[in-house]
Scaffold this active site. Structure first.
Site, mmCIF file in Angstrom:
data_model
loop_
_atom_site.group_PDB
_atom_site.id
_atom_site.type_symbol
_atom_site.label_atom_id
_atom_site.label_comp_id
_atom_site.label_asym_id
_atom_site.label_seq_id
_atom_site.Cartn_x
_atom_site.Cartn_y
_atom_site.Cartn_z
ATOM 1 N NE ARG A 198 -3.093 2.536 2.694
ATOM 2 C CZ ARG A 198 -3.089 3.320 3.767
ATOM 3 N NH1 ARG A 198 -2.664 2.865 4.929
ATOM 4 N NH2 ARG A 198 -3.538 4.545 3.685
ATOM 5 C CG HIS A 255 -0.862 9.081 3.650
ATOM 6 N ND1 HIS A 255 -0.992 7.735 3.896
ATOM 7 C CD2 HIS A 255 -0.408 9.611 4.811
ATOM 8 C CE1 HIS A 255 -0.619 7.455 5.138
ATOM 9 N NE2 HIS A 255 -0.251 8.586 5.724
ATOM 10 C CD GLU A 310 -4.104 7.491 9.903
ATOM 11 O OE1 GLU A 310 -3.575 8.557 10.269
ATOM 12 O OE2 GLU A 310 -3.688 6.378 10.247
ATOM 13 C CG ASN A 365 -4.924 3.308 8.825
ATOM 14 O OD1 ASN A 365 -5.138 2.335 8.099
ATOM 15 N ND2 ASN A 365 -4.504 4.467 8.355
ATOM 16 C CE1 TYR A 380 0.688 2.588 13.522
ATOM 17 C CE2 TYR A 380 -1.364 3.591 12.810
ATOM 18 C CZ TYR A 380 -0.101 3.110 12.523
ATOM 19 O OH TYR A 380 0.377 3.155 11.231
ATOM 20 C CD GLU A 426 -1.311 3.909 8.257
ATOM 21 O OE1 GLU A 426 -1.020 4.307 9.411
ATOM 22 O OE2 GLU A 426 -1.501 4.673 7.301
HETATM 23 O O1 IFM Z 1 3.031 7.546 10.073
HETATM 24 C C1 IFM Z 1 1.667 7.580 10.307
HETATM 25 C C2 IFM Z 1 0.916 7.426 8.991
HETATM 26 O O2 IFM Z 1 1.262 8.391 8.078
HETATM 27 C C3 IFM Z 1 -0.562 7.496 9.238
HETATM 28 N N1 IFM Z 1 -0.986 6.615 10.290
HETATM 29 C C4 IFM Z 1 -0.240 6.617 11.514
HETATM 30 C C5 IFM Z 1 1.242 6.475 11.231
HETATM 31 C C6 IFM Z 1 2.032 6.493 12.553
HETATM 32 O O3 IFM Z 1 1.806 7.679 13.235
#
Ligand code: IFM
Length: 436
Positions: free
Chosen positions: A60, A104, A149, A280, A282, A341
């Site tokens: 991606r 992006h 995002e 995405n 985290y 992500e």
């Molecule tokens: O690096 C970023 C990415 O550009 C978008 N999502 C989160 C990642 C980590 O912060």
């Protein structure tokens, strides 16, 4: 594997125009300049070879709008299209399926000068750009992501002003967010026409939230945070419009007086049927009263999470990934979900022998892949997982201080060194593909 143009390419050359991030960088607003980053613009073949060695079957990447249309609309820069065309060919020759993200966060500065995303005309500019890229690559690229995002572009870029274009204004922020979503909806059809037989989706970021206590104030704050951070984007994409409670709450807080920028028919356009939802993920967050718009990291005020924190200060919380995926399946019923992500920042560098022992990243990935598997076992239509990221890249305003790569990059020379996580992931991918 996932990456984005501004974070890896460099290459402000061959007719590329400036984006809002180039300008932010020139203004010294990033911890490190964005001119070269990982020099992927020159080293792309080496990077594809790394991915082929890793054995991944999909990549991606994002397209820099200003490489294709230096002024945002009008004149096409053929050299920019050629760059992505060669990249796509090389990926396909190596058995790697390209997933192209159109946006992006790197809006052409020329469009920012005309008002940027708060201006409705930017939606038309985006669909023009989408059609050009779709026609140029759509014979070979069959997986498209319109936006990455939109919450970040909206809130960090237009409300809090910490990301480009550095605007600090709720009203412009909500307009920008609406136009991002509208341009997503319009582009779905544009891409289907330009790239027959392709799959189109959007990558939404999320922060699953739980109240810090059962106190009604914390529960209400958590509900607000979820609306601000998650539902404001998920709901309209899935045909539910903007959440009523948040429209009222934003009015009560004086964030908006009206949603007059939402024109009749817009919400139907935004709800265009997508083929997959990208998520995405985290970390998650606990919310207490007074912190309902705080993106603060960590999980205050309870005990530290057993798996610790990444160097972004983000708690390692794999269980919340499972729960969020199940929630999305139940609430929105997407046809297919891809984790577009997931990854971790740890700054381990080479030892005396040149090896990078990033055991914490291995543990992070292992836990999250397992969490995704648990969700799939509960009926979540999960069909893909992209690690963020192949390379230690430029983490936006944090510069090179945050390292997310499976491959260590020495930013003074550009040299790439696979980390232990690279070899671990290579073995993992091989075992998955063997058994599939
Ligand atoms: O690096 C970023 C990415 O550009 C978008 N999502 C989160 C990642 C980590 O912060």
């Amino acid at each position: 594997m996932a990456a984005s143009a501004f974070q890896i390419e460099g290459g402000r050359t061959d007719g590329k125009g400036d984006s809002i991030w180039d300008v932010f960088s020139d203004e010294g607003r990033l911890a490190d300049p964005g001119d070269i980053t990982c020099d992927h613009y020159n080293r792309w073949r080496e990077d594809v070879t790394l991915m082929a060695d890793l054995g991944v079957n999909a990549y991606r990447f994002s397209i820099a709008w200003t490489r294709v249309l230096p002024e945002g609309t009008g004149r096409v820069n053929q050299a920019g299209l050629d760059f992505y065309s060669k990249l796509v060919d090389e990926l396909l020759a190596n058995g790697i399926t390209p997933f192209a993200t159109l946006y992006h966060w790197d809006l052409p500065q020329a469009l920012q000068d005309r008002g940027g995303w708060p201006e409705r005309s930017t939606v038309d500019a985006f669909t023009e750009y989408t059609a050009i890229v779709g026609r140029a690559l759509g014979d070979r690229v069959k997986h498209w992501i319109t936006h990455n995002e939109p919450w970040v572009a909206t809130v960090l870029g237009h409300v809090e002003g910490v990301f480009a274009p550095g605007m600090k204004n709720w009203s412009d922020g909500l307009k920008a967010g609406h136009h991002l979503l509208l341009s997503h909806g319009k582009s779905v059809e544009v891409l289907r026409a330009a790239s027959p037989g392709s799959s189109v989706g959007i990558a939404l970021d999320c922060r699953p939230a739980t109240p810090a206590s059962e106190r009604p104030e914390d529960v209400a704050a958590c509900r607000y945070f979820d609306g601000f951070r998650n539902r404001w984007f998920f709901d309209p994409v899935f045909g539910e419009g903007y959440p009523d409670d948040m429209v009222k709450a934003y009015r009560n807080r004086g964030r908006i007086t009206s949603l007059d920028f939402v024109r009749p028919g817009d919400l139907d356009v935004i709800a265009a049927q997508i083929d997959f939802l990208g998520i995405n993920y985290y970390t998650c967050i606990e919310v207490s009263a007074g912190r309902e718009e705080s993106e603060d990291t960590g999980v205050p005020p309870g005990p530290d999470p057993p798996e610790g924190y990444t160097e972004m200060g983000w708690a390692v919380t794999p269980r919340a990934l499972t729960d969020f995926l199940v929630r999305v399946k139940n609430e929105y019923q997407p046809a297919e979900i891809l984790i577009t992500e997931n990854g971790a920042s740890y700054s381990d560098g080479p030892d005396a022998a040149g090896r990078v022992h990033d055991q914490r990243r291995i543990e992070y990935l292992d836990l999250h892949i397992e969490a995704a598997r648990v969700a799939a076992a509960q009926g979540v239509p999960l069909n893909g997982y992209f690690v963020w990221s192949l390379l230690d890249n430029l983490e936006w305003v944090s510069g090179f201080s945050q390292r997310f790569g499976l491959v260590y990059v020495d930013h003074s020379t550009g040299t790439r060194t696979p980390k232990d996580s690279f070899y671990w992931y290579r073995d993992f991918v091989a075992s998955i593909l063997r058994n599939s």
